[in-house]
Scaffold this motif. Structure first.
Motif, mmCIF file in Angstrom:
data_model
loop_
_atom_site.group_PDB
_atom_site.id
_atom_site.type_symbol
_atom_site.label_atom_id
_atom_site.label_comp_id
_atom_site.label_asym_id
_atom_site.label_seq_id
_atom_site.Cartn_x
_atom_site.Cartn_y
_atom_site.Cartn_z
ATOM 1 N N PHE A 187 0.852 -1.192 0.000
ATOM 2 C CA PHE A 187 0.000 0.000 0.000
ATOM 3 C C PHE A 187 0.888 1.243 0.000
ATOM 4 N N LEU A 188 0.577 2.158 -0.897
ATOM 5 C CA LEU A 188 1.341 3.402 -1.021
ATOM 6 C C LEU A 188 0.437 4.587 -0.717
ATOM 7 N N GLU A 189 0.859 5.425 0.210
ATOM 8 C CA GLU A 189 0.181 6.694 0.483
ATOM 9 C C GLU A 189 1.056 7.825 -0.027
ATOM 10 N N ALA A 190 0.523 8.621 -0.928
ATOM 11 C CA ALA A 190 1.248 9.766 -1.489
ATOM 12 C C ALA A 190 0.619 11.050 -0.969
ATOM 13 N N GLN A 191 1.411 11.858 -0.284
ATOM 14 C CA GLN A 191 0.952 13.152 0.223
ATOM 15 C C GLN A 191 1.474 14.237 -0.708
ATOM 16 N N ILE A 192 0.556 14.976 -1.329
ATOM 17 C CA ILE A 192 0.919 16.004 -2.304
ATOM 18 C C ILE A 192 0.478 17.356 -1.772
ATOM 19 N N GLN A 193 1.440 18.278 -1.651
ATOM 20 C CA GLN A 193 1.160 19.616 -1.118
ATOM 21 C C GLN A 193 1.443 20.671 -2.181
ATOM 22 N N THR A 235 -11.749 19.170 -7.871
ATOM 23 C CA THR A 235 -10.476 18.737 -7.317
ATOM 24 C C THR A 235 -9.458 19.874 -7.333
ATOM 25 N N TYR A 236 -9.792 20.961 -6.624
ATOM 26 C CA TYR A 236 -8.857 22.082 -6.510
ATOM 27 C C TYR A 236 -7.994 21.907 -5.272
ATOM 28 N N LEU A 237 -6.737 22.277 -5.397
ATOM 29 C CA LEU A 237 -5.795 22.222 -4.284
ATOM 30 C C LEU A 237 -5.330 23.647 -3.998
ATOM 31 N N GLN A 238 -5.782 24.186 -2.881
ATOM 32 C CA GLN A 238 -5.445 25.567 -2.532
ATOM 33 C C GLN A 238 -3.976 25.671 -2.107
ATOM 34 N N PRO A 239 -3.389 26.878 -2.125
ATOM 35 C CA PRO A 239 -1.991 27.034 -1.706
ATOM 36 C C PRO A 239 -1.750 26.484 -0.304
ATOM 37 N N MET A 240 -0.684 25.712 -0.167
ATOM 38 C CA MET A 240 -0.223 25.089 1.087
ATOM 39 C C MET A 240 -1.149 23.982 1.579
ATOM 40 N N ASP A 241 -2.171 23.621 0.806
ATOM 41 C CA ASP A 241 -3.024 22.499 1.179
ATOM 42 C C ASP A 241 -2.363 21.184 0.774
ATOM 43 N N THR A 242 -2.693 20.119 1.510
ATOM 44 C CA THR A 242 -2.136 18.792 1.258
ATOM 45 C C THR A 242 -3.267 17.807 1.007
ATOM 46 N N ARG A 243 -3.021 16.884 0.101
ATOM 47 C CA ARG A 243 -4.005 15.848 -0.213
ATOM 48 C C ARG A 243 -3.309 14.485 -0.218
ATOM 49 N N GLN A 244 -4.022 13.466 0.315
ATOM 50 C CA GLN A 244 -3.465 12.113 0.379
ATOM 51 C C GLN A 244 -4.124 11.236 -0.685
ATOM 52 N N TYR A 245 -3.291 10.537 -1.426
ATOM 53 C CA TYR A 245 -3.752 9.561 -2.411
ATOM 54 C C TYR A 245 -3.267 8.176 -1.982
#
Length: 412
Positions: A187-193, A235-245
């Protein structure tokens, strides 16, 4: 880019401008109530302002577009575009004009010119235009080198060049975490900021697995028969926000039985990230090959393939074990011993011969046991002995099972 004319007098002038998308014009609305001193003056001025939205003059966002006022930021993964113009400022005809554009990075020098052929002649007040494009793949300092060579009417060969330095910034911060499951799944969790100053539309975030794995994305949920993103429709990513995939990788069938091969695999794959920013400007980023810490199973690996979630108190239940010889060279002759614990009792003959197990091969074993204690119980007490080396391998806390009273299970 500000371009200053070279000190020596040349017949040609070089101008370079970065090409970017315009931005929506914004204004600061100034208003007041009618009973205030200005009365309706401010409201009328906003209505007369051609940049405001008719009927919604108090909004900051206007209907007009603003051309770029400065060089702006360039981020890794974006496409750098530039307009290059060479103009003949003199009253003479210039011959054999050659315009060359190179991009110097910290590791390489790239030729971006669309054509390497020289222009035969350039008349007064005429120009040579070119547009260059380059997908930025390195961060740090970049230098655009524009060189111009030509021949005057008297046959004198002239040459000059100009340098334009800019920085390429990092748009995303990507962190990864791995979890190695007992079933050879990874299982891979990718955190994208988003570390830029503007929102991003995340068009695609996918995992390209290595040759030994198939991948399943775990970023959607089924709702009313439709698959929807866990992040919603926008699927917008605001500045300095982080999302996990989250992704699940399973070994392909041809590699699943080769325990020694899967055991040593560290390369999992790479992430492919595509986003859009202001007015649809596209960026793409691919990570390097992601590597995990290969799990250490020892010479013999025992894993559970099937086990019930809930069982009745003091009633036998079945489990299926998979025993794998992780050695790549040595054949093992195994003996299975089953040791009872305070709550778990094995059913069957302990000390039975399992036979020879060849390198990187597996065998499946059906076992029966029961629990004398209610609650969440750990399955423990299995021992494997290699008669060749007289070595014993102990397996405790293999899995957990919920033990309930038979009455409770019937009622449920």
């Amino acid at each position: 880019m500000d371009v200053n004319q070279p000190k020596q007098e040349h017949l040609l002038a070089l101008k370079v401008m970065r090409l970017t998308k315009p931005t929506l014009f914004t204004n600061i609305p100034v208003t007041c109530e009618e009973r205030d001193l200005p009365g309706n003056l401010f409201n009328q001025l906003m209505k007369d302002d051609p940049s405001t939205v008719k009927g919604a003059e108090a909004l900051m966002l206007g209907e007009m577009l603003t051309l770029p006022q400065n060089f702006g930021n360039i981020f890794l993964g974006e496409t750098f575009s530039s307009y290059i113009s060479v103009h003949n400022d003199s009253n003479q005809v210039v011959k054999d004009i050659l315009v060359k554009a190179d991009l110097q990075t910290s590791s390489q020098r790239l030729n971006l010119s669309a054509s390497t052929a020289a222009v035969a002649e350039l008349k007064p007040d005429c120009c040579i235009d070119d547009v260059i494009h380059h997908e930025v793949k390195e961060i740090g300092t970049h230098i655009l080198v524009c060189a111009v060579s030509y021949t005057t009417q008297t046959g004198e060969k002239m040459y000059f060049r100009k340098f334009f330095k800019f920085q390429v910034l990092k748009p995303l911060d990507v962190k990864t975490k791995f979890y190695n499951a007992e079933t050879d799944e990874v299982f891979l969790e990718a955190q994208i900021q988003n570390i830029t100053t503007s929102p991003m539309f995340m068009e695609k975030v996918s995992l390209e697995p290595s040759i030994m794995y198939n991948v399943a994305e775990l970023n959607t949920v089924d709702s009313a028969g439709k698959s929807e993103s866990t992040f919603g429709s926008r699927t917008y990513l605001q500045p300095m926000d982080t999302r996990q995939y989250l992704y699940c990788l399973k070994p392909k069938q041809e590699f699943a039985e080769k325990a020694g091969v899967i055991k040593g695999v560290t390369v999992i794959g790479k992430l492919d990230i595509v986003w859009k920013t202001n007015l649809g400007e596209r960026g793409r980023l691919q990570t390097s090959q992601l590597q995990r810490m290969a799990p250490g199973y020892g010479d013999v690996r025992l894993s559970l393939e099937t086990i019930p979630d809930t069982v009745n108190l003091e009633e036998p239940f079945d489990i299926t074990c998979k025993i794998t010889n992780c050695s790549s060279e040595r054949t093992m002759d195994l003996v299975l011993e089953m040791c009872n614990t305070n709550s778990i009792h094995w059913c069957g003959v302990s000390g039975r011969q399992l036979g020879k197990l060849h390198p990187s091969s597996s065998l499946r074993l059906a076992l029966t046991l029961l629990s004398s204690v209610q609650g969440l119980q750990s399955v423990s007490g299995l021992r494997l002995t290699d008669t060749f080396l007289k070595r014993t391998y102990e397996y405790d806390d293999i899995a957990q099972v919920c033990v309930v009273s038979s009455k409770i299970k019937q009622e449920s």
